[in-house]
Design a protein around this motif. Structure first.
Motif, short mmCIF file in Angstrom:
data_model
loop_
_atom_site.label_atom_id
_atom_site.label_comp_id
_atom_site.label_asym_id
_atom_site.label_seq_id
_atom_site.Cartn_x
_atom_site.Cartn_y
_atom_site.Cartn_z
N VAL A 369 0.83 -1.20 0.00
CA VAL A 369 0.00 0.00 0.00
C VAL A 369 0.87 1.25 0.00
O VAL A 369 0.59 2.23 -0.72
CB VAL A 369 -0.95 -0.02 1.21
N LEU A 370 1.92 1.25 0.80
CA LEU A 370 2.81 2.40 0.83
C LEU A 370 3.48 2.63 -0.51
O LEU A 370 3.81 3.76 -0.87
CB LEU A 370 3.87 2.22 1.93
N ALA A 371 3.70 1.54 -1.26
CA ALA A 371 4.31 1.67 -2.58
C ALA A 371 3.29 2.06 -3.65
O ALA A 371 3.64 2.19 -4.83
CB ALA A 371 4.99 0.36 -2.97
N GLY A 372 2.02 2.20 -3.28
CA GLY A 372 0.98 2.55 -4.23
C GLY A 372 0.31 1.37 -4.88
O GLY A 372 -0.43 1.54 -5.86
N GLY A 373 0.55 0.18 -4.35
CA GLY A 373 -0.04 -1.02 -4.93
C GLY A 373 -1.07 -1.66 -4.03
O GLY A 373 -1.66 -1.01 -3.17
N ARG A 374 -1.25 -2.97 -4.22
CA ARG A 374 -2.22 -3.71 -3.41
C ARG A 374 -1.73 -5.15 -3.28
O ARG A 374 -0.92 -5.62 -4.10
CB ARG A 374 -3.61 -3.66 -4.02
N LEU A 375 -2.23 -5.84 -2.29
CA LEU A 375 -1.83 -7.23 -2.03
C LEU A 375 -3.02 -7.99 -1.48
O LEU A 375 -3.78 -7.47 -0.65
CB LEU A 375 -0.65 -7.26 -1.05
N SER A 376 -3.18 -9.22 -1.94
CA SER A 376 -4.23 -10.10 -1.44
C SER A 376 -3.66 -11.49 -1.22
O SER A 376 -2.68 -11.88 -1.85
CB SER A 376 -5.41 -10.17 -2.43
N HIS A 377 -4.28 -12.24 -0.35
CA HIS A 377 -3.81 -13.59 -0.06
C HIS A 377 -4.98 -14.42 0.46
O HIS A 377 -5.95 -13.88 1.02
CB HIS A 377 -2.67 -13.57 0.96
N GLY A 378 -4.90 -15.72 0.26
CA GLY A 378 -5.95 -16.60 0.76
C GLY A 378 -6.04 -17.89 -0.04
O GLY A 378 -5.26 -18.13 -0.97
N ARG A 379 -6.99 -18.70 0.33
CA ARG A 379 -7.19 -20.00 -0.31
C ARG A 379 -7.98 -19.83 -1.59
O ARG A 379 -8.97 -19.08 -1.64
CB ARG A 379 -7.92 -20.93 0.65
N THR A 380 -7.56 -20.52 -2.62
CA THR A 380 -8.22 -20.42 -3.92
C THR A 380 -9.14 -21.62 -4.14
O THR A 380 -9.05 -22.63 -3.44
CB THR A 380 -7.18 -20.39 -5.05
N PRO A 381 -10.06 -21.55 -5.12
CA PRO A 381 -10.92 -22.71 -5.43
C PRO A 381 -10.12 -23.93 -5.86
O PRO A 381 -10.62 -25.06 -5.78
CB PRO A 381 -11.81 -22.20 -6.57
N GLN A 382 -8.89 -23.75 -6.35
CA GLN A 382 -8.05 -24.89 -6.75
C GLN A 382 -7.31 -25.49 -5.56
O GLN A 382 -6.38 -26.27 -5.72
CB GLN A 382 -7.03 -24.44 -7.80
N ASN A 383 -7.73 -25.11 -4.35
CA ASN A 383 -7.14 -25.64 -3.12
C ASN A 383 -5.64 -25.28 -3.03
O ASN A 383 -4.80 -26.12 -2.69
CB ASN A 383 -7.33 -27.16 -3.01
N GLU A 384 -5.38 -24.04 -3.35
CA GLU A 384 -4.02 -23.53 -3.23
C GLU A 384 -4.04 -22.28 -2.33
O GLU A 384 -5.06 -21.61 -2.18
CB GLU A 384 -3.44 -23.14 -4.60
N PHE A 385 -2.88 -22.03 -1.76
CA PHE A 385 -2.72 -20.75 -1.06
C PHE A 385 -2.02 -19.79 -2.02
O PHE A 385 -0.92 -20.08 -2.52
CB PHE A 385 -1.88 -20.91 0.21
#
Length: 395
Positions: A369-385
């Protein structure tokens, strides 16, 4: 500046109070003595006044002069009212009346001064009837009295305005100093947070490698001496590198540099290959695909991307040991830089064989965020992180 605050007088206050009392009471004594002479020399136009009026004038003027000692306290208003009452006939209290008028103009608001000024101006119009002056016309006496009153009142207003201006400057200076102290405290807090982020990003990666190598020795008690020697060498080298990184981070954070100048250790995208090799040496399966030219990415964006990949590999070692981590870096100038880190969701849910603080992803989100971007994380439908970040890449 509405009224003087009660309290002990300073040396300057004592000197000023003594001076005004000597002037006020001294003038009263001198004028009274002159009026008692058969032919007054100082106020000859007041010749022929009855003795009782002269002594009444002296007593009232003396009371007003004594009241000058408390002219800066709450007794100022009663003293001013008393002066208005006696100003219709007194001659010997002339200087005392002017001092009281000046004090009201300096220490009170304009409405209070206006009421007092109008009152004493009105009694100035009565004075020629009660104490007529020989050889002077009524309007001449009133005009001279009004002139002196106006000059003193304006003088006091100028002094009050100047004091208020100085007080406002002093208040601004104090506020500026307080704001500066607040900015310093905020800067210190930001610096502490920065140190914490740098420590976490730099050391977590090294320490996680140490933990994996030590764990390998623990689960293989029958390892050959050569294997133990190699593992101990890797542990020693990793520990040495961790200490070196710590020393460099502390040195960088203490070193003052010009704004915008890169501060070592500041690895960028060009160091991702070495980072992946370190993880592979610890037994982590890393698939790295960098589809951009590292030299073309701005340094700030590259440093942030490196930290994101570093933290992603560290989390994978902690929570999903033995899985394959896929790291993809792609993008272009104008569209931005995309970092995508994925690993299979571990059987049995997330685990943490290596202890952590739980703030790594929070810190990465803040960095992005400080760099002007964005980040997301979590479990996907393909059962991946999945850990996905987008960073701006200006043209």
């Amino acid at each position: 500046m509405e009224a003087a605050q009660p309290g002990r007088r300073s040396t300057r206050d004592w000197l000023v109070d003594v001076l005004v009392f000597v002037i006020g009471f001294g003038f009263t004594v001198y004028v009274t003595y002159d009026l008692l002479q058969p032919v007054p020399s100082f106020v000859p136009e007041q010749a022929g006044n009855p003795g009782w009026l002269i002594w009444l004038d002296f007593v009232c003027a003396t009371v007003a002069a004594i009241g000058l000692w408390w002219r800066r306290t709450r007794l100022m208003i009663p003293l001013a009212i008393f002066c208005v009452a006696i100003s219709s006939f007194t001659v010997s209290a002339g200087f005392t009346l002017l001092i009281v008028l000046f004090t009201v103009a300096v220490h009170r608001r304009f409405p209070v001064l206006a009421v007092f000024f109008l009152g004493i101006t009105a009694t100035n119009g009565i004075f020629p009837f009660l104490r007529p002056e020989n050889g002077r016309h009524y309007w001449e006496t009133v005009a001279w009295g009004s002139l002196f009153l106006t000059i003193v009142a304006l003088w006091g207003m100028v002094i009050r305005a100047r004091r208020q201006l100085v007080a406002s400057y002093r208040d601004r200076a104090e506020r500026a100093e307080a704001e500066q102290q607040l900015r310093v405290a905020q800067a210190r807090s930001v610096e502490r947070n920065r140190i914490a982020r740098e420590m976490h990003d730099v050391l977590a990666h090294r320490i996680s490698l140490l933990s994996l190598h030590a764990g390998a020795l623990e689960i293989k008690p029958d390892a050959s001496p050569d294997e133990v020697t190699r593992a101990a060498g890797v542990i020693r080298a990793s520990a040495h590198q961790a200490l070196q990184d710590l020393r460099e981070v502390i040195g960088v954070l203490r070193d003052e540099r010009a704004e915008g100048v890169p501060e070592p250790p500041q690895p960028t995208l060009g160091a991702l290959t070495a980072l992946a090799d370190e993880s592979r040496s610890a037994g982590v399966k890393v698939s790295l695909d960098v589809a951009v030219e590292p030299d073309g990415v701005p340094d700030g964006t590259g440093r942030t991307a490196y930290r994101i990949v570093q933290e992603g590999l560290t989390n994978a070692r902690k929570h999903a040991p033995g899985t394959t981590v896929r790291v993809n870096v792609a993008g272009s100038a104008g569209d931005g830089l995309v970092i995508d880190i994925r690993n299979p969701w571990p059987v049995g849910g997330l685990t943490a064989t290596i202890p952590g603080t739980g703030t790594g992803l929070i810190g990465l989100t803040e960095r992005a965020v400080l760099a002007g971007g964005r980040l997301s994380h979590g479990r996907t439908p393909q059962n991946e992180f999945a850990l996905t970040a987008w960073l701006p890449w200006p043209t």
